[in-house]
Design a protein around this motif. Structure first.
Motif, mmCIF file in Angstrom:
data_model
loop_
_atom_site.group_PDB
_atom_site.id
_atom_site.type_symbol
_atom_site.label_atom_id
_atom_site.label_comp_id
_atom_site.label_asym_id
_atom_site.label_seq_id
_atom_site.Cartn_x
_atom_site.Cartn_y
_atom_site.Cartn_z
ATOM 1 N N ASN A 276 0.798 -1.224 0.000
ATOM 2 C CA ASN A 276 0.000 0.000 0.000
ATOM 3 C C ASN A 276 0.832 1.276 0.000
ATOM 4 O O ASN A 276 0.282 2.357 0.217
ATOM 5 C CB ASN A 276 -0.961 -0.010 1.193
ATOM 6 N N ASN A 277 2.130 1.158 -0.205
ATOM 7 C CA ASN A 277 3.030 2.311 -0.313
ATOM 8 C C ASN A 277 2.906 3.289 0.855
ATOM 9 O O ASN A 277 2.718 4.482 0.671
ATOM 10 C CB ASN A 277 2.789 3.055 -1.636
ATOM 11 N N THR A 278 2.976 2.767 2.062
ATOM 12 C CA THR A 278 2.973 3.646 3.231
ATOM 13 C C THR A 278 4.390 3.755 3.769
ATOM 14 O O THR A 278 5.263 2.961 3.436
ATOM 15 C CB THR A 278 2.036 3.111 4.339
ATOM 16 N N LYS A 279 4.602 4.750 4.620
ATOM 17 C CA LYS A 279 5.959 4.984 5.118
ATOM 18 C C LYS A 279 6.364 4.029 6.235
ATOM 19 O O LYS A 279 7.445 4.142 6.782
ATOM 20 C CB LYS A 279 6.114 6.433 5.572
ATOM 21 N N ALA A 280 5.531 3.071 6.550
ATOM 22 C CA ALA A 280 5.842 2.124 7.613
ATOM 23 C C ALA A 280 7.075 1.298 7.298
ATOM 24 O O ALA A 280 7.791 0.871 8.200
ATOM 25 C CB ALA A 280 4.663 1.207 7.871
ATOM 26 N N VAL A 281 7.355 1.065 6.023
ATOM 27 C CA VAL A 281 8.545 0.293 5.645
ATOM 28 C C VAL A 281 9.784 0.994 6.181
ATOM 29 O O VAL A 281 10.663 0.365 6.774
ATOM 30 C CB VAL A 281 8.623 0.115 4.110
ATOM 31 N N GLU A 282 9.850 2.303 6.018
ATOM 32 C CA GLU A 282 10.996 3.079 6.516
ATOM 33 C C GLU A 282 11.057 3.038 8.038
ATOM 34 O O GLU A 282 12.141 2.900 8.620
ATOM 35 C CB GLU A 282 10.877 4.531 6.053
ATOM 36 N N LEU A 283 9.890 3.166 8.679
ATOM 37 C CA LEU A 283 9.852 3.199 10.139
ATOM 38 C C LEU A 283 10.220 1.860 10.759
ATOM 39 O O LEU A 283 10.901 1.811 11.775
ATOM 40 C CB LEU A 283 8.463 3.633 10.604
ATOM 41 N N LEU A 284 9.774 0.778 10.156
ATOM 42 C CA LEU A 284 10.107 -0.547 10.678
ATOM 43 C C LEU A 284 11.571 -0.903 10.455
ATOM 44 O O LEU A 284 12.119 -1.745 11.159
ATOM 45 C CB LEU A 284 9.204 -1.607 10.054
ATOM 46 N N ALA A 285 12.213 -0.262 9.492
ATOM 47 C CA ALA A 285 13.627 -0.514 9.228
ATOM 48 C C ALA A 285 14.534 0.240 10.197
ATOM 49 O O ALA A 285 15.729 -0.049 10.269
ATOM 50 C CB ALA A 285 13.965 -0.129 7.788
ATOM 51 N N ASP A 286 13.995 1.179 10.953
ATOM 52 C CA ASP A 286 14.785 1.985 11.888
ATOM 53 C C ASP A 286 15.423 1.086 12.945
ATOM 54 O O ASP A 286 14.732 0.362 13.670
ATOM 55 C CB ASP A 286 13.882 3.027 12.543
ATOM 56 N N ALA A 287 16.734 1.139 13.045
ATOM 57 C CA ALA A 287 17.464 0.273 13.985
ATOM 58 C C ALA A 287 17.210 0.648 15.439
ATOM 59 O O ALA A 287 17.382 -0.178 16.333
ATOM 60 C CB ALA A 287 18.959 0.324 13.682
ATOM 61 N N ALA A 288 16.794 1.889 15.691
ATOM 62 C CA ALA A 288 16.571 2.336 17.061
ATOM 63 C C ALA A 288 15.265 1.795 17.645
ATOM 64 O O ALA A 288 15.065 1.832 18.852
ATOM 65 C CB ALA A 288 16.560 3.862 17.110
ATOM 66 N N LYS A 289 14.371 1.316 16.806
ATOM 67 C CA LYS A 289 13.078 0.806 17.262
ATOM 68 C C LYS A 289 13.063 -0.715 17.156
ATOM 69 O O LYS A 289 13.549 -1.279 16.187
ATOM 70 C CB LYS A 289 11.936 1.371 16.401
ATOM 71 N N ASP A 290 12.509 -1.362 18.181
ATOM 72 C CA ASP A 290 12.425 -2.820 18.153
ATOM 73 C C ASP A 290 11.135 -3.293 18.800
ATOM 74 O O ASP A 290 10.368 -2.507 19.348
ATOM 75 C CB ASP A 290 13.642 -3.458 18.826
ATOM 76 N N THR A 291 10.906 -4.583 18.750
ATOM 77 C CA THR A 291 9.670 -5.172 19.249
ATOM 78 C C THR A 291 9.536 -5.016 20.755
ATOM 79 O O THR A 291 8.446 -4.756 21.258
ATOM 80 C CB THR A 291 9.618 -6.662 18.862
ATOM 81 N N GLU A 292 10.618 -5.152 21.477
ATOM 82 C CA GLU A 292 10.561 -4.992 22.929
ATOM 83 C C GLU A 292 10.128 -3.581 23.298
ATOM 84 O O GLU A 292 9.358 -3.384 24.234
ATOM 85 C CB GLU A 292 11.907 -5.324 23.557
ATOM 86 N N GLY A 293 10.619 -2.595 22.564
ATOM 87 C CA GLY A 293 10.215 -1.212 22.803
ATOM 88 C C GLY A 293 8.742 -0.999 22.511
ATOM 89 O O GLY A 293 8.060 -0.261 23.223
ATOM 90 N N ALA A 294 8.237 -1.647 21.459
ATOM 91 C CA ALA A 294 6.812 -1.548 21.130
ATOM 92 C C ALA A 294 5.969 -2.147 22.242
ATOM 93 O O ALA A 294 4.925 -1.598 22.616
ATOM 94 C CB ALA A 294 6.532 -2.244 19.799
ATOM 95 N N TYR A 295 6.427 -3.265 22.795
ATOM 96 C CA TYR A 295 5.693 -3.888 23.891
ATOM 97 C C TYR A 295 5.690 -2.998 25.127
ATOM 98 O O TYR A 295 4.673 -2.841 25.792
ATOM 99 C CB TYR A 295 6.291 -5.257 24.216
ATOM 100 N N LYS A 296 6.817 -2.398 25.419
ATOM 101 C CA LYS A 296 6.901 -1.487 26.578
ATOM 102 C C LYS A 296 5.989 -0.277 26.370
ATOM 103 O O LYS A 296 5.350 0.194 27.313
ATOM 104 C CB LYS A 296 8.332 -1.064 26.811
ATOM 105 N N ALA A 297 5.908 0.223 25.139
ATOM 106 C CA ALA A 297 5.015 1.346 24.839
ATOM 107 C C ALA A 297 3.558 0.940 25.062
ATOM 108 O O ALA A 297 2.765 1.728 25.593
ATOM 109 C CB ALA A 297 5.228 1.818 23.405
ATOM 110 N N MET A 298 3.214 -0.280 24.676
ATOM 111 C CA MET A 298 1.854 -0.770 24.915
ATOM 112 C C MET A 298 1.573 -0.883 26.413
ATOM 113 O O MET A 298 0.497 -0.507 26.879
ATOM 114 C CB MET A 298 1.657 -2.140 24.259
ATOM 115 N N GLU A 299 2.530 -1.397 27.165
ATOM 116 C CA GLU A 299 2.363 -1.515 28.622
ATOM 117 C C GLU A 299 2.140 -0.149 29.250
ATOM 118 O O GLU A 299 1.255 0.021 30.088
ATOM 119 C CB GLU A 299 3.603 -2.155 29.252
ATOM 120 N N ASN A 300 2.955 0.813 28.864
ATOM 121 C CA ASN A 300 2.835 2.160 29.426
ATOM 122 C C ASN A 300 1.489 2.786 29.075
ATOM 123 O O ASN A 300 0.864 3.439 29.914
ATOM 124 C CB ASN A 300 3.979 3.050 28.951
#
Length: 178
Positions: free
Chosen positions: A43-67
């Protein structure tokens, strides 16, 4: 190879390299992010660029959900659960999608794509994925269900109570059982 293809490969390798115990929240988020990556590429969204960011990971996403869940107020205090829409929006916001844009993408087909991907994991045993996608009725030989559109509606018949019925007769029958 275009930039988007390179970013896609980088993001996919990064997500696949993350290793979590099967069934943990982090593992589920990782698999959802992989599906989000596929949808974003199509769908040509910018998520591809965001998911490729080395500073962001799955553990951080989980912590964001917890918070987010901790700050959300429920009927009896802080919340410990999120519905799937809130959870995915929280993950998307962690990776850098604006809150309003996250809901727009989810409602524009991303949530449907994620749910269908999850449904494909629950295919009948012994059925390959192609057979489950192309012919679900032949892949799983379930008990046949009658087609409600081909049957005329029949009004249910009420049982008539005979006029000779009395509760005294009923009581005497119950007394005999006691």
């Amino acid at each position: 190879m275009s930039d988007i293809d390179e970013l896609y490969e980088k993001a996919k390798e990064k997500l696949e390299a993350e290793s979590f115990q099967h069934g943990t929240p982090e593992d589920v988020i990782r698999s959802i992010c992989l599906e989000w990556l596929e949808w974003a590429r199509t769908n040509n969204t910018k998520a591809v660029e965001l998911l490729a960011d080395a500073a962001k990971d799955t553990e951080g996403a989980y912590k964001a959900m917890e918070n987010f869940a901790r700050t959300k107020k429920g009927r009896e205090g802080n919340c410990v659960k999120l519905n799937p829409l809130e959870a995915m929006a929280c993950v998307m916001e962690y990776y850098g999608i604006a809150p309003g844009e996250a809901h727009n993408q989810l409602e524009a087909g991303l949530m449907y794509h994620l749910m269908m991907a999850e449904c494909k994991k629950c295919k009948p045993y012994g059925a390959d994925e192609q057979a489950a996608d192309t012919a679900p009725a032949s892949a799983a030989k379930a008990t046949p269900v009658s087609d409600p559109e081909n049957k005329p509606y029949e009004k249910p018949k009420l049982e008539e109570v005979s006029p000779s019925f009395s509760f005294d007769d009923f009581d005497s029958e119950l007394e005999g059982l006691l």
